[in-house]
Design a protein around this motif. Sequence first.
Motif, PDB file in Angstrom:
ATOM      1  N   SER A 172      24.679  42.570  34.452  1.00 11.38           N
ATOM      2  CA  SER A 172      23.365  42.998  35.020  1.00 11.38           C
ATOM      3  C   SER A 172      22.986  44.462  34.859  1.00 11.38           C
ATOM      4  O   SER A 172      23.424  45.125  34.620  1.00 11.38           O
TER       5      SER A 172
ATOM      6  N   ALA B  39      28.188  40.564  36.784  1.00 15.67           N
ATOM      7  CA  ALA B  39      27.669  41.904  37.467  1.00 15.67           C
ATOM      8  C   ALA B  39      27.607  42.937  36.538  1.00 15.67           C
ATOM      9  O   ALA B  39      26.835  43.851  36.457  1.00 15.67           O
TER      10      ALA B  39
ATOM     11  N   ILE C 217      31.572  39.440  44.390  1.00 15.09           N
ATOM     12  CA  ILE C 217      32.319  39.218  43.185  1.00 15.09           C
ATOM     13  C   ILE C 217      33.663  39.007  43.536  1.00 15.09           C
ATOM     14  O   ILE C 217      34.375  38.766  42.827  1.00 15.09           O
TER      15      ILE C 217
END
Length: 935
Positions: free
Chosen positions: A362, A359, A405
């Motif tokens: 990203s 994440a 997550i």
Amino acid sequence: MNERFVVVDLETTGHSPANSDKIIEIGIVVIENDNIVDEFSTFFNPNKPIPAFVTNLTGITDAEVQNAPLFQDKAAKITALFENSYLVAHNVPFDLGFLNGELYTSGFSELRNPALDTVELARILYPQAPGFKLGQLADYFQITHGEPHRALADAHMTAKLLLTLMQKLRQLPYETIAHMLKLEKGMKSDLNTILSEQYQALAFSSDEHEYMDIYRGLAIKKTTDIKPERQDFHSFFGSFLDEIYEAGGAMEQHMSKYEKRSGQREMSETVFDAFKTKKHALIEAETGTGKTLAYLLPAVYEAITQNKKIVISTYTTQLQSQLLDNEIPLIHQLVSLPFRVALLKGKQHYISLEKFERALASERTENYDVTLTKAMLLVWLTETETGDIDEIQLPSNGYIFYKQISTEKEGAIDPSSPWFSRSYYQRARRKAQQADILITNHALLCTDMFNNYQLLPSYDKAIIDEAHHLEETASKHYGLTLHYVQVQNTLSQIGSTDQDDWLGKLLMNTPLSDDNVFSSEGWDNIFGNTKYEVDDLFRTLFQYVIDQRQKDKSLSDTGRIQYRFDDENEDPEKWGVIKEIVSRLTFYLRDLIHLLSSLKQELESNEIRENHYLEDLNMHTEALQSIIDRMEQLFLTKSEHAEVKWIEMEAYGARNAVYLYSEPTDISTLLANDFFTQKESVVLTSATLSIRNTFSFIQQRLGLTPENVMTTKVNSPFSYQNQVQLMIPDDFPDIRHSSLDEFVAAVCDAIISLAQITDGRMLVLFTSYDMLRKAYYLLRETIDTSLFMLIAQGISSGSRSRLKKNFQTFSQSILLGTSSFWEGVDIPGEDLSCLMIVRLPFQPPNHPVYEAKSNLLKNEGKNPFFELALPNAVIRFKQGFGRLIRSANDRGVVFVCDARVMKARYGKYFTESIPAVPITHDSTYTLMKKVQEWF
């Protein structure tokens, strides 16, 4: 620039400069080279009256500002103070908005300084702090201050807080700073220069963080599992307890103001007897018994002497924290024997480092809450030993990000993977295996039971605290839930073949063979149809319920419409349309699974480098299959056991905000077969298990056979006769024969009269959200809101704990609550002097679960009122009653507006199930006089 910080705090006439609110006091503190070097403060004349609530909060009166300068008189001096510096405030948008508004009006240029917000910085750098208001942080860091809510005192507090925060920032590892630099653009604080300088300094530093594990750019706190040495322990349980409870014992030595409670030892002996005789036990321990310590001692003794794991299950995380932070450390002192304790929760509680690392990589633009959450998590990982998200308070939208997550979103990790050895969930499982005492929650206990005991380590003996919630939790785990957002989120996480979605990225990295059945066009077509059918299904369900509920418009205590549909004969034609949509939707979902399976074959044959795609693909396939299974169970198949299915929806919400539920109608047989016959001894304890001194109701509901169950009631050591007065008016409108508005008006009159006697400090418990709302708006019109702070669940913003804190913060508060406020809310001491119970807490007869259980009892020739409605109401009443007296020094009045407690033939079930207290049943006028005299 980074060496000069100018800290500002303002007191104002209101919350918004746009509404012509003005500054009435300013406090400024200047920091250079980590030292406070200057300060400035003054009152301002706002040229308007100061509202009463501001005077109450700050102590600033109209007289004090009458001869003060206008803002424009000091504007030049204030502007000069901010030259070449950071502007710092605790909630920068508020202070900067007011300053610039006043500067603009005075003909000065607005401040354009780089700004630092200490609220934001505290959230990021100290994510485990208990709260982020200035006063809470001052207490947490032991920052001394003058008068709170005065500008200069608050500016000094903020300045000292800033120095603490900067010191923490300088201690962060290089890798954490590097990630925070990437996130900085999305923050309120201008941290670029400060972070860049720290980044450069660390880049050329040879210092390594010996306490950090650095992996793939993440700095994670190293943890070591310390295994205590095993010792042989031989002692009779009686002498073991003597050394703890009796005169000169360990309790006296380690606890200040220790007073022996006979009930506490009695409970310890009952738990021990249950373990030894391999029986189950029901123990009602009233408030003040010290039940947690009472059951922990025999649990530890049994674990050490028999080398057996004991599981302790609680309903709330609050009690788990209390066990780990308070009770277990005390037991270690009292027992002086090594034993290991572990806490294990469900996967959704633990962060997945692998998911978080991806994440962070990203490049998607995130909203503010997600940026803040990422920054908080980065710092938290340098401190946490558990990876349990309950340790910190994320912003509201941060929890939506966190769900993506959590370990629950991981596939099965290869044990040889470096992520596996760093997995917080796997570490928690290893600790659970090694532990003597394993603490968990009812949800995981029931999930484990439901999955043939595959999740928790094996155990024979358990203690269930807050046991009155076991039936409800087990029912939910043997049932199922499905709602619109859940289904759409599952689909959105997969996405179309667009390159920004998960599937699009997978296709970019996966060369497809010629014979693969997958096609982007085919997927997007089926995916679009699926999303359409989902929307159509939930909108159709919404309209169906609205059509069927035209006659009955009552709402649940949460403000939702509830509609039972397990045997749907109301409108077969329309229901047939719904079943057709469900059938179409399951076909589309199966088509999506088929296409994902073809991609899975491709990934497995190609041995694609990005192995996480395969994990994600398995997870998404399972999620789609789960939707199909739940759809079929809810609409298309009959269950093996009796169950109730129902729909809930927001009365005024979106037309697709529909929730579907199913639960077994009777959980007792399932619990008896799957739990109680499988375990040697299960001790169930709570403050509310019995009704008129009998445990038969809870025994039947849980499937416990009388011959294998011990029952004990441990009375409270509190002197209820002297601490509580129970008042019931005999002149209230009878709600069965008069209008709801008349009854609510009488309730509000009583609230106002009681509030004037008790200076607020009132908790008012409702059984219906509709009635609470009516009462709130009537009170708001009739009560002096400059004297009393009115707080209402579902109307005032904030969680239950936030409303409770607000209630305790203001000296004269009235808190209106429903549902969750009937239990688990502790407000000890003078903060709560009056508890009002508006109605006896009977469940609405049209509640789907109650209706189904009633029908089952009727079919068995039993009376649903006496077998179900009354016992549930009595237990709920006991929970509500228990909110008032939390310590030996508490005093208060319980005011019950419902005369049925005295007039109905079943009223004695309520009064004889609570501790014996003086009861007065008289006119409201007489009761008020008595309350005044008593206080």
